[in-house]
Design an enzyme around this catalytic site. Structure first.
Site, PDB file in Angstrom:
ATOM      1  N   GLY A  19       0.900  -1.227   0.035  1.00 16.84           N
ATOM      2  CA  GLY A  19      -0.077   0.092   0.133  1.00 16.84           C
ATOM      3  C   GLY A  19       0.763   1.401   0.045  1.00 16.84           C
ATOM      4  O   GLY A  19       0.270   2.313   0.417  1.00 16.84           O
ATOM      5  N   MET A  94      -3.633  -7.026  -7.207  1.00 17.04           N
ATOM      6  CA  MET A  94      -2.855  -7.970  -7.839  1.00 17.04           C
ATOM      7  C   MET A  94      -3.993  -9.116  -8.365  1.00 17.04           C
ATOM      8  O   MET A  94      -3.757 -10.202  -8.672  1.00 17.04           O
ATOM      9  CB  MET A  94      -1.899  -8.809  -7.014  1.00 17.04           C
ATOM     10  CG  MET A  94      -0.637  -7.908  -6.915  1.00 17.04           C
ATOM     11  SD  MET A  94      -0.059  -6.649  -8.164  1.00 17.04           S
ATOM     12  CE  MET A  94       1.005  -7.616  -8.858  1.00 17.04           C
ATOM     13  N   ASN A 111      -4.542   2.349 -13.619  1.00 11.48           N
ATOM     14  CA  ASN A 111      -3.910   1.508 -13.069  1.00 11.48           C
ATOM     15  C   ASN A 111      -2.344   2.091 -12.951  1.00 11.48           C
ATOM     16  O   ASN A 111      -2.109   2.553 -13.980  1.00 11.48           O
ATOM     17  CB  ASN A 111      -3.907   0.159 -13.903  1.00 11.48           C
ATOM     18  CG  ASN A 111      -2.889  -0.815 -13.196  1.00 11.48           C
ATOM     19  OD1 ASN A 111      -2.687  -1.160 -11.808  1.00 11.48           O
ATOM     20  ND2 ASN A 111      -2.221  -1.671 -13.904  1.00 11.48           N
ATOM     21  N   HIS A 113       1.564   0.724 -13.297  1.00 12.27           N
ATOM     22  CA  HIS A 113       2.236  -0.379 -13.868  1.00 12.27           C
ATOM     23  C   HIS A 113       3.718  -0.340 -13.543  1.00 12.27           C
ATOM     24  O   HIS A 113       4.144   0.844 -14.157  1.00 12.27           O
ATOM     25  CB  HIS A 113       1.963  -1.075 -15.036  1.00 12.27           C
ATOM     26  CG  HIS A 113       2.592  -2.228 -15.389  1.00 12.27           C
ATOM     27  ND1 HIS A 113       2.094  -3.433 -14.962  1.00 12.27           N
ATOM     28  CD2 HIS A 113       3.392  -2.577 -16.229  1.00 12.27           C
ATOM     29  CE1 HIS A 113       2.784  -4.507 -15.526  1.00 12.27           C
ATOM     30  NE2 HIS A 113       3.533  -3.840 -16.163  1.00 12.27           N
ATOM     31  N   GLU A 178       7.173   5.941  -8.811  1.00 10.28           N
ATOM     32  CA  GLU A 178       5.536   5.733  -8.691  1.00 10.28           C
ATOM     33  C   GLU A 178       4.909   6.588  -7.765  1.00 10.28           C
ATOM     34  O   GLU A 178       3.610   7.195  -8.179  1.00 10.28           O
ATOM     35  CB  GLU A 178       5.299   4.326  -8.374  1.00 10.28           C
ATOM     36  CG  GLU A 178       5.613   3.360  -9.532  1.00 10.28           C
ATOM     37  CD  GLU A 178       5.193   1.812  -9.086  1.00 10.28           C
ATOM     38  OE1 GLU A 178       4.319   1.650  -8.379  1.00 10.28           O
ATOM     39  OE2 GLU A 178       5.897   0.868  -9.122  1.00 10.28           O
TER      40      GLU A 178
HETATM   41  C1  GAR Z   1       3.875  -1.194  -7.342  1.00  9.98           C
HETATM   42  O1  GAR Z   1       5.094  -1.235  -7.839  1.00  9.98           O
HETATM   43  C2  GAR Z   1       2.866  -1.378  -8.592  1.00  9.98           C
HETATM   44  O2  GAR Z   1       3.065  -0.483  -9.575  1.00  9.98           O
HETATM   45  C3  GAR Z   1       2.844  -2.648  -8.790  1.00  9.98           C
HETATM   46  O3  GAR Z   1       2.653  -3.377  -7.705  1.00  9.98           O
HETATM   47  C4  GAR Z   1       3.244  -2.678  -6.616  1.00  9.98           C
HETATM   48  C5  GAR Z   1       2.452  -2.341  -5.600  1.00  9.98           C
HETATM   49  O4  GAR Z   1       3.173  -1.556  -4.381  1.00  9.98           O
HETATM   50  N1  GAR Z   1       1.561  -2.991  -9.497  1.00  9.98           N
HETATM   51  C6  GAR Z   1       1.450  -4.176 -10.467  1.00  9.98           C
HETATM   52  O5  GAR Z   1       2.351  -4.810 -10.797  1.00  9.98           O
HETATM   53  C7  GAR Z   1       0.053  -4.264 -10.952  1.00  9.98           C
HETATM   54  N2  GAR Z   1       0.524  -4.999 -12.237  1.00  9.98           N
HETATM   55  P1  GAR Z   1       2.474  -0.700  -3.192  1.00  9.98           P
HETATM   56  O6  GAR Z   1       1.337  -1.738  -2.642  1.00  9.98           O
HETATM   57  O7  GAR Z   1       3.570  -0.493  -2.286  1.00  9.98           O
HETATM   58  O8  GAR Z   1       1.633   0.463  -3.698  1.00  9.98           O
END
Ligand code: GAR
Length: 199
Positions: A19, A94, A111, A113, A178
């Site tokens: 999160g 996910m 989203n 990515h 991000e």
């Molecule tokens: C992030 O790096 C996001 O880009 C990725 O999961 C991570 C979540 O981190 N998302 C994907 O791979 C979706 N296909 P977080 O829970 O710390 O935000």
């Protein structure tokens, strides 16, 4: 999207784990003049650390049992309707949303990515970038369509991969960008709705 113009939008963030993107969005929503207003958090995982941020910031949340996907999605749609959600932002969610869900929700879904889409859709993006000896990686915010990681790109940020980067160090670097990219992309997207600009 016409009906979204001219009023504050209700946003729901979907998470599955750590999160950290959710936390950056919550922080951003507190900045003066931010258009980001988080009304609801959905998690498919009761152990998601992100839920702690929901509790701490008094944001409504629901934990969804995903063992039966159709039932799970119908339950989510009910919560979205009840909370008049205009925009969904997937932040480390996910699970893949069904085309039926996307159609029924009707409003936009974004989203984030961890790759320079259209490169490396799906999982293990950092491992693939390192294995292919790529010089650059990055993150992308895009619209969600029934085709995985293929919707229109709203914003993308590129970073250099150094020779000593590993899957782990690269993941850390990309995550850091991000946290700035997602709020900026959402603000850009919301602005485009207000001014009816093309994103
Ligand atoms: C992030 O790096 C996001 O880009 C990725 O999961 C991570 C979540 O981190 N998302 C994907 O791979 C979706 N296909 P977080 O829970 O710390 O935000």
């Amino acid at each position: 999207m016409e009906k979204l113009i001219g009023r504050n939008l209700n946003i729901s963030i979907f998470i599955s784990g750590r999160g950290s993107n959710l936390l950056s969005l919550i922080k951003h929503s507190k900045i003066k003049n931010s258009k980001i207003k988080i009304n609801l958090i959905i998690s498919n995982n009761k152990f998601s650390k992100g839920l702690e941020f929901a509790k701490k910031n008094k944001i409504k949340y629901h934990i969804i049992d995903y063992s039966k996907k159709k039932q799970a999605e119908n339950k989510i749609l009910g919560y979205l309707r009840k909370n008049e959600i205009d925009l969904i932002c997937l932040a480390g969610f996910m699970k893949i949303l069904s085309s039926d869900f996307i159609k029924k929700f009707k409003n936009p879904i974004l989203n984030i990515h961890p790759s320079l889409l259209p490169k490396y859709k799906g999982l293990n993006t950092h491992r693939r970038a390192i294995e292919n000896k790529d010089k650059f990686s990055g993150a992308t915010v895009h619209l969600v369509t029934p085709k995985l990681d293929s919707g229109k790109i709203i914003l993308q940020k590129k970073i250099k991969i150094s020779k000593i980067d590993t899957e782990k160090t690269l993941a850390k670097k990309v995550l850091k960008i991000e946290h700035k990219l997602y709020p900026a992309a959402i603000e850009k997207f919301l602005k485009s709705l207000v001014f009816k600009e093309k994103v």
